[in-house]
Design an enzyme around this catalytic site. Structure first.
Site: not given
Length: 716
Positions: A193, A274-276
């Site tokens: 990730d 929420m990193r995406a």
């Protein structure tokens, strides 16, 4: 000095080149993970992009590459006064898979710290990579403790080195680029990730492209300097375009409509966290800047999603990263229907008005390539292919046949199930179709007894560089983990003889003691699976495959190597040699057919041979043998030879004599049970567990029941 292969001379690989260029335009994208088969120029492309990165200004003489405009106040070489510095090329630092912790984060001289109070610090690779590129080849083979350090540095933008109360901190912001071959094992989800983008690469099947790749490579090997000179103009043009896109990036507007598109796409693919969304937004902005535009359009959002989401979408265990392009188009189409507002007017910097007069991403990065045949190829990310993976929806693979109660133990302790004899459907001349695995579950931990010293992992107890401190000893080589109490205890009796007069403790090298720590190691888990007719006739193969798949998932999480042996018919087969690729084992298991007799002895002997070879290859990695069977043994009886069950017992005793730790997963079912799997476990000097006991929740319930029996009040 070795001449780097020019980036603009790379043939094809459009998605890989674009992902690297976007990171060069906007380092905030967060790096790229390149997945692909061996020999596909992954490393060549990564090394080539470093030569195109703009120069960085650094404080003269600073080992930590501080920015002279805003120097790091906690820099070990500081403090620095703001001012002009010197320009140098951006670095690309390579992290070897077998690097030590001190090589990555740096080394602290404990002896000088204790005796003189001086923080003598030697920078590591994280310091060298600050404001540059940190490249990890075969990143999926990196040891867990190094992965943890990378995760910490990537999250905080700084590296901390602490040794018994003495600590050093320095900035460590870098572009993380990794390459890997999925056949050698997958990457931990936490590190996966952390990569902003991911790209799947494969060798071209086009004859013309393959010819051009070979032609250029041979020309480069023959005369690297001359080859680079022929591509110098293209490299310079590409370098100027990167600089222009960087300058344009702050003026690119990411409107609310584009943000809603990104949110709709990420929600539609059910990505975690929420990193995406953040990475997709940054990538879309970089795509617009690379195209020479100041507005983010739908095609930018689509291209960004193809690069930033494949490794973040929710997927089943052992499912490779990938993105359904049709689903992506459907989400964007529905968004257009719900929010039909047209895109803003492109303005004077629309298509055809890029920083170099090009049409943006439809042009090649460095101009026409000699004989490549790809000068006009569209510069958009390729669709990540949806891999062929085992279907793990156990409910869709329920067997259609009822359990055959006519099976009975023969005089050798075996079984004469339908399809197991020579003339049955499961005999040597035929086999039953493979059935799917049941839903995997969380298993109890199976470990190797004793204390090992193998590769870092999460299964069995072992002496390791990380874990709880259990003692102290004299250092073996460079001191990495000081045992403060033992060091003080060793130095204290000699203070008067050394003439101590002040408050400080006089410590010499002979006084230093390092901590002995106990952690966990990864093992070689060798599965020996019974695929004979007796397993299929009782309709247990789906549940058995589900159990083995669960154990494979557990092995992946515990960083084990795995191997798979199957036995059926007349012999045993090494279906998968020991490997770090647990995914490959899952695929082989899913395709496993059943039928025929039960050559249990052959399976055990094959396991003994495989373990003998692996012991020579990797003597520190201790094996764990997992035999999945009901204990029956039937095979063609040799004239005057021992019975099948007796042969299996002999093979089991040989494995026990080799000191192999074993677990027998008892698959026997039905009201009448022969207990043959338990007897096999006894011969192996191992442990017997049933399919029900293999589940972690079943073990928890069993412990709870025992506690309730011993404490009636708790049960009430």
């Amino acid at each position: 000095m070795t001449t780097t292969y020019p980036f603009s001379a790379i043939v094809g690989m459009d998605g890989l080149r674009l992902a690297l260029l976007l990171n060069a335009v906007s380092p905030a994208v967060g790096g790229v993970l390149v997945r692909g088969e061996k020999g596909t120029a992954k490393s060549t492309a990564v090394r080539a992009i470093a030569a195109l990165l703009p120069e960085v200004d650094v404080v003269a003489g600073c080992r930590f590459s501080c920015d002279p405009a805003a120097p790091d106040p906690s820099c070990p070489d500081g403090p620095h006064e703001p001012g002009t510095g010197e320009a140098r090329p951006a670095r690309m630092v390579e992290l070897p898979v077998g690097a030590s912790e001190d090589r990555l984060v740096g080394a602290l001289d404990i002896e000088r710290a204790l005796s003189d109070g001086v923080k003598a610090f030697e920078p590591g690779l994280l310091a060298d990579a600050h404001r540059g590129v940190l490249y990890v080849d075969e990143v999926n083979l990196l040891h867990d403790h190094l992965i943890d350090l990378l995760l910490d540095a990537a999250a905080m933008g700084a590296s901390y080195v602490e040794r018994e109360g003495v600590s050093v901190r320095h900035a460590a912001r870098f572009l993380l680029v990794g390459t890997m071959n999925p056949e050698e094992g997958e990457l931990r989800p936490q590190l996966l990730d952390r990569f902003g983008l991911t790209v799947e690469v494969a060798a071209s099947r086009d004859t013309g492209e393959r010819v051009e790749v070979v032609r250029r490579r041979l020309a480069y090997d023959e005369d690297p300097e001359g080859f680079a000179a022929r591509w110098a103009a293209d490299e310079e043009a590409l370098r100027e375009r990167i600089a222009a896109a960087r300058a344009l990036l702050p003026r690119v507007g990411l409107g609310d409509r584009a943000l809603r598109q990104i949110a709709a796409v990420c929600a539609g693919f059910e990505v975690d966290g929420m990193r995406a969304d953040i990475v997709t937004a940054r990538t879309a902005t970089a795509l617009a800047a690379w195209a020479g535009r100041t507005d983010v359009r739908t095609e930018d959002v689509r291209g960004a999603a193809l690069l930033s989401l494949p490794h973040r979408r929710r997927r089943a265990p052992f499912d490779a990263p990938g993105l359904d392009e049709d689903k992506l188009d459907e989400i964007l189409r529905r968004f257009e229907e719900d929010d039909p507002e047209p895109d803003p007017d492109p303005g004077p910097e629309g298509p055809g008005d890029g920083p170099d007069g090009s049409d943006g991403p439809d042009d090649t990065e460095g101009g026409p390539q000699e004989g490549a045949g790809d000068g006009g190829r569209e510069q958009t990310p390729p669709t990540a292919p949806e891999p062929s993976v085992p279907d793990q929806r156990g409910g869709e693979h329920e067997a259609a046949e009822r359990e055959d109660g006519s099976a009975r133990a023969d005089r050798d302790g075996g079984a004469t199930d339908p399809g197991e004899g020579d003339g049955g459907t499961g005999g040597a001349g035929g086999e039953r179709a493979a059935v799917g695995a049941a839903e995997p579950f969380r298993t109890r931990r199976l470990d190797v007894p004793g204390l090992g010293e193998g590769a870092a992992g999460r299964r069995s107890r072992a002496r390791s560089a990380h874990g709880r401190t259990t003692g102290a000893r004299r250092p073996r080589g460079t001191l990495s983990a000081l045992h403060l109490t033992a060091t003080v205890r060793a130095a204290a009796p000699h203070q008067r003889a050394r003439g101590r007069s002040g408050p400080g403790l006089l410590v010499r090298r002979d006084d230093l003691r390092e901590a002995v720590r106990e952690g966990r190691e990864g093992n070689l888990v060798l599965f020996v699976v019974d695929a004979s007719g007796s397993m299929a006739a009782r309709k247990r193969m789906s549940a058995i495959k589900g159990a083995v798949l669960s154990l494979l998932l557990d092995a992946y999480q515990r960083r084990d190597k795995v191997g798979l042996i199957t036995f059926r018919g007349a012999d045993a087969e090494l279906a998968l040699p020991p490997t770090s690729s647990v995914d490959a084992a899952a695929v082989r298991l899913e395709r496993l057919p059943t039928g025929g007799r039960t050559p249990l002895a052959a399976g055990l002997l094959k396991a003994r041979e495989v373990l003998r070879v692996e012991r020579l290859r990797d003597p520190a990695r201790r094996p764990l043998l997992v035999v999945v069977t009901d204990g029956r043994a039937t095979e063609a009886r040799r004239s005057g030879g021992p019975a099948p069950v007796e042969r299996a017992g002999r093979a089991a005793r040989m494995l026990a004599g080799d000191g192999v730790a074993s677990v027998v997963v008892d698959c026997e079912s039905g009201p009448v049970r022969l207990g043959l799997a338990g007897a096999l476990a006894g011969e192996l000097r191992g442990t017997r567990v049933t399919l029900d006991e293999l589940r972690a929740d079943s073990v928890t319930a069993l412990v709870r029941d025992v506690r309730n029996v011993s404490n009636p009040r708790r049960a009430a």
